[in-house]
Design an enzyme around this catalytic site. Structure first.
Site, mmCIF file in Angstrom:
data_model
loop_
_atom_site.group_PDB
_atom_site.id
_atom_site.type_symbol
_atom_site.label_atom_id
_atom_site.label_comp_id
_atom_site.label_asym_id
_atom_site.label_seq_id
_atom_site.Cartn_x
_atom_site.Cartn_y
_atom_site.Cartn_z
ATOM 1 N N ASP A 13 0.481 -86.008 -32.265
ATOM 2 C CA ASP A 13 1.763 -86.125 -32.953
ATOM 3 C C ASP A 13 2.682 -87.108 -32.217
ATOM 4 O O ASP A 13 2.537 -87.323 -31.016
ATOM 5 C CB ASP A 13 2.406 -84.731 -33.026
ATOM 6 N N TRP A 18 7.601 -92.450 -31.463
ATOM 7 C CA TRP A 18 7.349 -93.382 -30.353
ATOM 8 C C TRP A 18 7.696 -94.811 -30.794
ATOM 9 O O TRP A 18 8.370 -95.545 -30.073
ATOM 10 C CB TRP A 18 5.885 -93.303 -29.924
ATOM 11 N N ARG A 26 6.870 -97.580 -38.045
ATOM 12 C CA ARG A 26 6.013 -96.414 -37.789
ATOM 13 C C ARG A 26 4.546 -96.800 -37.630
ATOM 14 O O ARG A 26 3.820 -96.226 -36.819
ATOM 15 C CB ARG A 26 6.123 -95.424 -38.951
ATOM 16 N N HIS A 30 1.142 -95.796 -35.072
ATOM 17 C CA HIS A 30 -0.234 -95.386 -35.412
ATOM 18 C C HIS A 30 -1.239 -96.345 -34.768
ATOM 19 O O HIS A 30 -2.283 -95.933 -34.281
ATOM 20 C CB HIS A 30 -0.426 -95.361 -36.931
ATOM 21 N N ASN A 61 -1.166 -84.922 -45.221
ATOM 22 C CA ASN A 61 -0.716 -86.303 -44.978
ATOM 23 C C ASN A 61 -0.724 -87.170 -46.240
ATOM 24 O O ASN A 61 -0.095 -88.222 -46.276
ATOM 25 C CB ASN A 61 -1.553 -86.989 -43.878
ATOM 26 N N ARG A 64 2.632 -88.440 -47.639
ATOM 27 C CA ARG A 64 3.406 -89.537 -47.026
ATOM 28 C C ARG A 64 3.472 -90.733 -47.989
ATOM 29 O O ARG A 64 2.669 -90.824 -48.918
ATOM 30 C CB ARG A 64 2.755 -89.956 -45.712
ATOM 31 N N ARG A 180 -1.109 -80.227 -28.207
ATOM 32 C CA ARG A 180 -0.295 -80.934 -29.190
ATOM 33 C C ARG A 180 0.733 -81.778 -28.436
ATOM 34 O O ARG A 180 1.419 -81.288 -27.552
ATOM 35 C CB ARG A 180 0.428 -79.964 -30.120
ATOM 36 N N ARG A 186 3.863 -76.241 -33.195
ATOM 37 C CA ARG A 186 3.258 -75.836 -34.475
ATOM 38 C C ARG A 186 1.763 -76.100 -34.458
ATOM 39 O O ARG A 186 1.278 -76.933 -33.705
ATOM 40 C CB ARG A 186 3.850 -76.677 -35.626
HETATM 41 C C1 FPP Z 1 1.308 -87.805 -36.467
HETATM 42 O O1 FPP Z 1 2.342 -88.563 -35.911
HETATM 43 C C2 FPP Z 1 0.114 -88.617 -36.500
HETATM 44 C C3 FPP Z 1 -0.612 -88.899 -37.609
HETATM 45 C C4 FPP Z 1 -0.305 -88.371 -38.929
HETATM 46 C C5 FPP Z 1 -1.769 -89.805 -37.531
HETATM 47 C C6 FPP Z 1 -2.556 -89.711 -36.298
HETATM 48 C C7 FPP Z 1 -3.514 -90.797 -36.219
HETATM 49 C C8 FPP Z 1 -3.787 -91.501 -35.090
HETATM 50 C C9 FPP Z 1 -3.185 -91.195 -33.793
HETATM 51 C C10 FPP Z 1 -4.780 -92.575 -35.103
HETATM 52 C C11 FPP Z 1 -6.072 -92.101 -35.639
HETATM 53 C C12 FPP Z 1 -7.146 -92.933 -35.173
HETATM 54 C C13 FPP Z 1 -8.301 -93.134 -35.825
HETATM 55 C C14 FPP Z 1 -9.321 -93.913 -35.162
HETATM 56 C C15 FPP Z 1 -8.574 -92.639 -37.189
HETATM 57 P P1 FPP Z 1 3.595 -88.968 -36.781
HETATM 58 O O2 FPP Z 1 3.461 -90.353 -37.191
HETATM 59 O O3 FPP Z 1 3.812 -87.954 -37.837
HETATM 60 O O4 FPP Z 1 4.741 -88.903 -35.720
HETATM 61 P P2 FPP Z 1 6.263 -88.517 -35.971
HETATM 62 O O5 FPP Z 1 6.272 -87.018 -36.104
HETATM 63 O O6 FPP Z 1 6.910 -89.005 -34.731
HETATM 64 O O7 FPP Z 1 6.725 -89.222 -37.196
#
Ligand code: FPP
Length: 233
Positions: A13, A18, A26, A30, A61, A64, A180, A186
């Site tokens: 998460d 970040w 955003r 990722h 997801n 989104r 997490r 959560r």
């Molecule tokens: C949650 O952070 C993260 C995700 C929904 C995606 C996670 C995916 C990756 C880390 C990369 C996956 C890699 C591969 C190779 C498939 P968020 O963006 O919701 O963070 P936020 O809560 O700060 O908005």
């Protein structure tokens, strides 16, 4: 006695937050998150883990914005183009849990190829949860079990372990630890069945900034905890 850690799962998460902190979109979070999947997977393999399960895309997801979903679906391709060679060298095997059917064809193809290419590897298993939801996993298992009962292939009276055989994680060792990132407390519909006896750890770092050193520290903290599984020791 020190507990041997076999299976660790991560809710990755905080990519978005970040990125925002760095004044980036955003998607840049990722993208950096992809690099860190490599860093932590290599560290986990070097530390002797058997399975590392990472939550890459949840059944929730899809809600989104379309653009972000599209970007997230391209990440497996980015990841394997960059790192498949290195994963092979490290003898890491790729697997997936979740429903492949609803994933865009191109993404599914890339995932299937990586699973196929690494099938014979005997080091750590890097298990991607893609289009995965914990409740959905249990519903699908229940459907499959009901079909087997109806067909006379399974008895109505079964133990928990037998039902566990219908789950997507059935081939993996029991989950020891869930980490997490990004300071949220959560579970977000992740590995609900497996979490029954897993240890939970929440760290403040966003996923892109979780270092291998900090990851190792989490594992060491786990080893100091005493797991009782509901009994007394
Ligand atoms: C949650 O952070 C993260 C995700 C929904 C995606 C996670 C995916 C990756 C880390 C990369 C996956 C890699 C591969 C190779 C498939 P968020 O963006 O919701 O963070 P936020 O809560 O700060 O908005």
């Amino acid at each position: 006695m020190e507990e041997k850690i076999r299976h660790v799962a991560i809710i990755m998460d905080g990519n978005g937050r970040w990125a925002k902190k760095q004044g980036l979109p955003r998607t840049a979070g990722h993208r950096q998150g992809v690099e860190n999947v490599r860093n932590i997977a290599i560290a986990a393999n070097d530390l002797g883990l058997e399975v590392l399960t990472v939550f890459a895309f949840s059944t929730e997801n899809w809600k989104r914005p379309e653009e972000e979903v599209g970007y997230l679906m391209k990440l497996p391709s980015v990841f394997f183009k960059r790192f498949l060679k290195e994963l092979m060298e490290k003898n890491i095997r790729i697997t997936m849990i979740g429903e492949m059917e609803q994933i865009p064809k191109e993404t599914a193809k890339v995932l299937q190829a990586a699973i196929e290419d690494t099938r014979g590897n005997t080091g750590m298993t890097l298990n991607f949860a893609m289009n995965y939801g914990g409740r959905r996993e249990i519903v699908l298992a229940a459907q499959q079990y009901a079909q087997d009962v109806a067909a006379g292939k399974a008895p109505l009276q079964i133990e928990e372990a037998q039902f566990g055989q219908y789950l997507m994680t059935s081939a993996f060792p029991p989950l020891d630890l869930l980490i997490r990132t990004s300071g949220e407390y959560r579970i977000s519909n992740f590995l609900l069945w497996d979490l029954a006896y897993a240890e939970l750890m929440f760290v403040d770092e966003a996923w892109p900034e979780l270092t291998p050193e900090r990851f190792q520290e989490c594992l060491q903290r786990f080893q100091k905890r005493e797991r009782r599984f509901g009994g007394l020791k």
